[in-house]
Design an enzyme around this catalytic site. Structure first.
Site, mmCIF file in Angstrom:
data_model
loop_
_atom_site.group_PDB
_atom_site.id
_atom_site.type_symbol
_atom_site.label_atom_id
_atom_site.label_comp_id
_atom_site.label_asym_id
_atom_site.label_seq_id
_atom_site.Cartn_x
_atom_site.Cartn_y
_atom_site.Cartn_z
ATOM 1 N N LEU A 71 -8.101 3.999 -7.160
ATOM 2 C CA LEU A 71 -8.780 5.259 -6.835
ATOM 3 C C LEU A 71 -10.262 5.068 -7.107
ATOM 4 C CD1 LEU A 71 -6.205 7.566 -8.649
ATOM 5 C CD2 LEU A 71 -6.285 7.012 -6.197
ATOM 6 N N ASP A 116 0.862 -1.187 0.000
ATOM 7 C CA ASP A 116 0.000 0.000 0.000
ATOM 8 C C ASP A 116 0.894 1.231 0.000
ATOM 9 O OD1 ASP A 116 -2.014 2.058 0.860
ATOM 10 O OD2 ASP A 116 -3.269 0.295 1.212
ATOM 11 N N TYR A 122 -14.048 6.815 -13.874
ATOM 12 C CA TYR A 122 -13.791 5.752 -12.888
ATOM 13 C C TYR A 122 -14.321 4.406 -13.391
ATOM 14 C CZ TYR A 122 -14.650 2.871 -8.766
ATOM 15 O OH TYR A 122 -14.719 1.821 -7.889
ATOM 16 N N LYS A 137 -12.279 0.845 -14.562
ATOM 17 C CA LYS A 137 -12.513 -0.506 -14.017
ATOM 18 C C LYS A 137 -12.791 -1.495 -15.151
ATOM 19 C CE LYS A 137 -11.924 0.056 -9.644
ATOM 20 N NZ LYS A 137 -10.859 -0.663 -8.921
ATOM 21 N N SER A 173 -16.495 -2.849 -9.995
ATOM 22 C CA SER A 173 -17.636 -2.137 -9.417
ATOM 23 C C SER A 173 -18.866 -2.336 -10.295
ATOM 24 C CB SER A 173 -17.292 -0.651 -9.351
ATOM 25 O OG SER A 173 -18.446 0.105 -9.094
ATOM 26 N N GLY A 227 -25.564 12.566 -12.561
ATOM 27 C CA GLY A 227 -24.899 11.274 -12.782
ATOM 28 C C GLY A 227 -25.555 10.114 -12.037
ATOM 29 N N ASP A 228 -26.480 10.430 -11.106
ATOM 30 C CA ASP A 228 -27.118 9.351 -10.331
ATOM 31 C C ASP A 228 -28.186 8.628 -11.157
ATOM 32 O OD1 ASP A 228 -25.698 9.581 -8.027
ATOM 33 O OD2 ASP A 228 -27.323 10.443 -6.824
HETATM 34 P P1 NAD Z 1 -9.695 2.713 -0.145
HETATM 35 O O1 NAD Z 1 -9.256 3.998 -0.757
HETATM 36 O O2 NAD Z 1 -10.099 2.701 1.272
HETATM 37 O O3 NAD Z 1 -8.536 1.623 -0.339
HETATM 38 C C1 NAD Z 1 -7.646 1.636 -1.425
HETATM 39 C C2 NAD Z 1 -6.249 1.424 -0.879
HETATM 40 O O4 NAD Z 1 -5.324 1.425 -1.969
HETATM 41 C C3 NAD Z 1 -5.831 2.550 0.081
HETATM 42 O O5 NAD Z 1 -5.255 1.968 1.228
HETATM 43 C C4 NAD Z 1 -4.798 3.331 -0.718
HETATM 44 O O6 NAD Z 1 -3.814 3.924 0.111
HETATM 45 C C5 NAD Z 1 -4.233 2.260 -1.639
HETATM 46 N N1 NAD Z 1 -3.701 2.763 -2.907
HETATM 47 C C6 NAD Z 1 -4.278 3.648 -3.750
HETATM 48 N N2 NAD Z 1 -3.483 3.846 -4.820
HETATM 49 C C7 NAD Z 1 -2.396 3.048 -4.659
HETATM 50 C C8 NAD Z 1 -1.225 2.812 -5.417
HETATM 51 N N3 NAD Z 1 -1.019 3.441 -6.586
HETATM 52 N N4 NAD Z 1 -0.317 1.917 -4.966
HETATM 53 C C9 NAD Z 1 -0.518 1.283 -3.785
HETATM 54 N N5 NAD Z 1 -1.598 1.489 -3.011
HETATM 55 C C10 NAD Z 1 -2.530 2.351 -3.446
HETATM 56 O O7 NAD Z 1 -10.846 2.133 -1.075
HETATM 57 P P2 NAD Z 1 -11.785 0.879 -0.820
HETATM 58 O O8 NAD Z 1 -13.146 1.392 -0.579
HETATM 59 O O9 NAD Z 1 -11.174 -0.054 0.134
HETATM 60 O O10 NAD Z 1 -11.796 0.253 -2.290
HETATM 61 C C11 NAD Z 1 -10.893 -0.771 -2.660
HETATM 62 C C12 NAD Z 1 -11.078 -1.097 -4.134
HETATM 63 O O11 NAD Z 1 -12.432 -1.456 -4.369
HETATM 64 C C13 NAD Z 1 -10.775 0.066 -5.072
HETATM 65 O O12 NAD Z 1 -10.118 -0.440 -6.214
HETATM 66 C C14 NAD Z 1 -12.149 0.597 -5.438
HETATM 67 O O13 NAD Z 1 -12.178 1.201 -6.710
HETATM 68 C C15 NAD Z 1 -12.982 -0.675 -5.420
HETATM 69 N N6 NAD Z 1 -14.409 -0.431 -5.154
HETATM 70 C C16 NAD Z 1 -14.766 0.225 -4.002
HETATM 71 C C17 NAD Z 1 -16.108 0.488 -3.757
HETATM 72 C C18 NAD Z 1 -16.537 1.227 -2.508
HETATM 73 O O14 NAD Z 1 -17.652 1.739 -2.478
HETATM 74 N N7 NAD Z 1 -15.725 1.292 -1.456
HETATM 75 C C19 NAD Z 1 -17.083 0.090 -4.679
HETATM 76 C C20 NAD Z 1 -16.696 -0.587 -5.829
HETATM 77 C C21 NAD Z 1 -15.334 -0.839 -6.053
HETATM 78 C C1 UD1 Z 2 -21.511 6.091 -5.912
HETATM 79 C C2 UD1 Z 2 -20.807 6.246 -7.241
HETATM 80 C C3 UD1 Z 2 -20.535 4.872 -7.811
HETATM 81 C C4 UD1 Z 2 -19.694 4.046 -6.833
HETATM 82 C C5 UD1 Z 2 -20.419 3.963 -5.496
HETATM 83 C C6 UD1 Z 2 -19.541 3.275 -4.477
HETATM 84 C C7 UD1 Z 2 -21.614 8.392 -8.145
HETATM 85 C C8 UD1 Z 2 -22.444 9.058 -9.191
HETATM 86 N N1 UD1 Z 2 -21.642 7.037 -8.132
HETATM 87 O O1 UD1 Z 2 -22.693 5.384 -6.167
HETATM 88 O O2 UD1 Z 2 -19.858 4.959 -9.041
HETATM 89 O O3 UD1 Z 2 -19.479 2.747 -7.339
HETATM 90 O O4 UD1 Z 2 -20.714 5.292 -5.029
HETATM 91 O O5 UD1 Z 2 -20.263 2.831 -3.387
HETATM 92 O O6 UD1 Z 2 -20.926 9.041 -7.365
HETATM 93 N N2 UD1 Z 2 -27.223 10.232 -1.485
HETATM 94 C C9 UD1 Z 2 -27.872 11.288 -0.866
HETATM 95 N N3 UD1 Z 2 -27.134 12.165 -0.126
HETATM 96 C C10 UD1 Z 2 -25.771 12.056 0.026
HETATM 97 C C11 UD1 Z 2 -25.124 10.957 -0.619
HETATM 98 C C12 UD1 Z 2 -25.880 10.074 -1.365
HETATM 99 O O7 UD1 Z 2 -29.084 11.435 -0.984
HETATM 100 O O8 UD1 Z 2 -25.149 12.902 0.693
HETATM 101 C C13 UD1 Z 2 -28.033 9.257 -2.246
HETATM 102 C C14 UD1 Z 2 -27.654 9.138 -3.707
HETATM 103 O O9 UD1 Z 2 -28.334 10.075 -4.489
HETATM 104 C C15 UD1 Z 2 -28.036 7.670 -3.992
HETATM 105 C C16 UD1 Z 2 -27.796 6.961 -2.661
HETATM 106 O O10 UD1 Z 2 -27.803 7.991 -1.667
HETATM 107 O O11 UD1 Z 2 -29.403 7.594 -4.303
HETATM 108 C C17 UD1 Z 2 -26.473 6.234 -2.586
HETATM 109 O O12 UD1 Z 2 -25.432 7.144 -2.926
HETATM 110 P P1 UD1 Z 2 -23.878 6.726 -2.821
HETATM 111 O O13 UD1 Z 2 -23.605 6.164 -1.479
HETATM 112 O O14 UD1 Z 2 -23.081 7.914 -3.238
HETATM 113 O O15 UD1 Z 2 -23.712 5.537 -3.849
HETATM 114 P P2 UD1 Z 2 -24.040 5.472 -5.418
HETATM 115 O O16 UD1 Z 2 -24.779 6.667 -5.879
HETATM 116 O O17 UD1 Z 2 -24.666 4.154 -5.669
#
Ligand code: NAD
Ligand code: UD1
Length: 337
Positions: A83, A31, A148, A152, A124, A293-294
């Site tokens: 990211l 990391d 983003y 992916k 995702s 975008g939602d």
């Molecule tokens: P996070 O930011 O908490 O964790 C990502 C980790 O990767 C962090 O510890 C960061 O320091 C590290 N990192 C980032 N860039 C790096 C690099 N270039 N080299 C080494 N380490 C690096 O995010 P998360 O929520 O744990 O998500 C993990 C993965 O899952 C990500 O790839 C994210 O896109 C994917 N994902 C997350 C969600 C979500 O809602 N959390 C949803 C769908 C997909």
């Molecule tokens: C967002 C990202 C999606 C990503 C996901 C990770 C966008 C457009 N999409 O999705 O690409 O994979 O997070 O979990 O950013 N909401 C509110 N108030 C807030 C925040 C959210 O009303 O302050 C609503 C949103 O409009 C949505 C729901 O809550 O209806 C969930 O939102 P969020 O947690 O941001 O997730 P996604 O929109 O699904």
């Protein structure tokens, strides 16, 4: 089995480490702490009473990857590092492609040099884009609406093509829906470094008094209460999906995507109400127009993961909100960064 976890200090990675360690997997983290703190791994070590080898470095650094591969000799890689902010990805597209696509490419090339053939990849549900039908199954068209999401999907393509060329390779692509919640200990959880973009961490910060009011984006969607519907998945269920995916990768070659969701969806108002129950106080809300975008609704068909990974989400909505509240109330400022 020895598992290299890139991004292991992050939100999803840290919970996955605990599930792996509970089952005696040997784990190693790479990391760069761009969105995490080493404190996370201290807490993982004390909760598990186990060993976590860790390297501080970037997944785009070939020399660092070669060193980790040579010293730790992983049987599989779980590639979380990346990211994830949709808005930021539009402002910094080259950076997002560099880390999410270039980083994945660098990891797979290092695996190939080291003869490591199994990868579990963090994708995702955002790769699907506007739903043509719901629930999404894995055959749904992929037309992501953000940089983003595109990054992916490109990484998925790279992994798929790699397994076509390398008959011994296995890539398990996990398309997460909306991960929320925290470890039952309340010691690890989601710690946004800035104003939270996502619903659950925002509500948690309102509940703990760090923010005044939750803004609900849109109440005119074609949904039962007019607010957006999402398939929220408890982070511990999601972590366990990675353990299941490792087992699958041992038994199969090729690339295969899996939806990781519950198959159920909840509205923004459902989440607000559940959080109010968890913290014992009403969450102040105000109504605002839709967020750009939602989409109205997202829901997983999680049948493939159930059938082929033998995995199923077991945590309820109340488990999600109660664990989030335990983490947030015990750590109002998150980890000390
Ligand atoms: P996070 O930011 O908490 O964790 C990502 C980790 O990767 C962090 O510890 C960061 O320091 C590290 N990192 C980032 N860039 C790096 C690099 N270039 N080299 C080494 N380490 C690096 O995010 P998360 O929520 O744990 O998500 C993990 C993965 O899952 C990500 O790839 C994210 O896109 C994917 N994902 C997350 C969600 C979500 O809602 N959390 C949803 C769908 C997909
Ligand atoms: C967002 C990202 C999606 C990503 C996901 C990770 C966008 C457009 N999409 O999705 O690409 O994979 O997070 O979990 O950013 N909401 C509110 N108030 C807030 C925040 C959210 O009303 O302050 C609503 C949103 O409009 C949505 C729901 O809550 O209806 C969930 O939102 P969020 O947690 O941001 O997730 P996604 O929109 O699904």
């Amino acid at each position: 089995m020895r598992v290299l976890v890139t991004g292991g200090a992050g939100y999803l990675g840290s919970h996955t480490l605990l599930e792996l360690m509970a089952l005696n997997y040997e784990v190693c983290v790479l990391d760069n702490y761009s969105n995490a703190t080493p404190e996370v791994l201290s807490r993982v070590r004390s909760l598990s009473n186990g060993t976590v080898t860790d390297y501080t470095g970037d997944v785009r650094d070939d020399a660092m990857l070669d060193r980790v591969m040579a010293e730790f000799r992983p049987d599989a890689v779980i590639h979380f590092a990346g990211l994830k902010a949709v808005g930021e990805s539009a402002e910094k597209p080259l950076y997002y492609y560099d880390v999410n696509v270039g980083g994945t490419l660098a990891v797979v090339r290092a695996m190939e040099r080291a003869g490591c053939n199994r990868i579990i990849f963090s994708s995702s549900a955002t790769v699907y884009g506007e739903p043509t039908y719901l629930p999404y199954d894995e055959a749904h068209p992929t037309t992501p609406k953000s940089v983003y999401g595109q990054s992916k999907l490109m990484a998925e393509r790279i992994l798929t093509d790699w397994t076509v060329a390398n008959g011994a390779a296995s890539a398990v692509i996990l398309r997460y829906f909306n991960p929320v919640g925290a470890h039952i200990s309340g010691q690890i959880g989601e710690d946004p470094s800035d104003i939270p973009n996502n619903l659950m961490p925002y509500i948690a910060q309102v509940a703990v008094g760090k923010r005044d009011v939750l803004t609900i984006f849109g109440d005119d969607y074609d949904t039962p209460d007019g607010t957006g519907l999402r398939d929220y998945i408890h982070v511990v269920d999601l972590a366990r999906a990675h353990v299941a995916a490792l087992g699958y990768a041992v038994r199969h070659t090729g690339a295969r995507p899996f939806n990781i969701g519950t198959g159920q969806s909840y509205s923004v108002r459902d989440i607000v109400a559940a959080f109010g129950r968890a913290c014992g106080a009403e969450i102040p809300v105000r109504q605002a127009p839709r967020r750009v975008g939602d989409i109205a609704a997202m829901q997983a068909d999680a049948g493939r993961a159930m059938r082929e990974l033998n995995w199923k989400a077991t945590h309820t909505l109340d488990d999600m909100t109660v664990s989030t509240w335990k983490w947030q109330s015990g750590n109002p400022d998150g980890y000390t960064r």
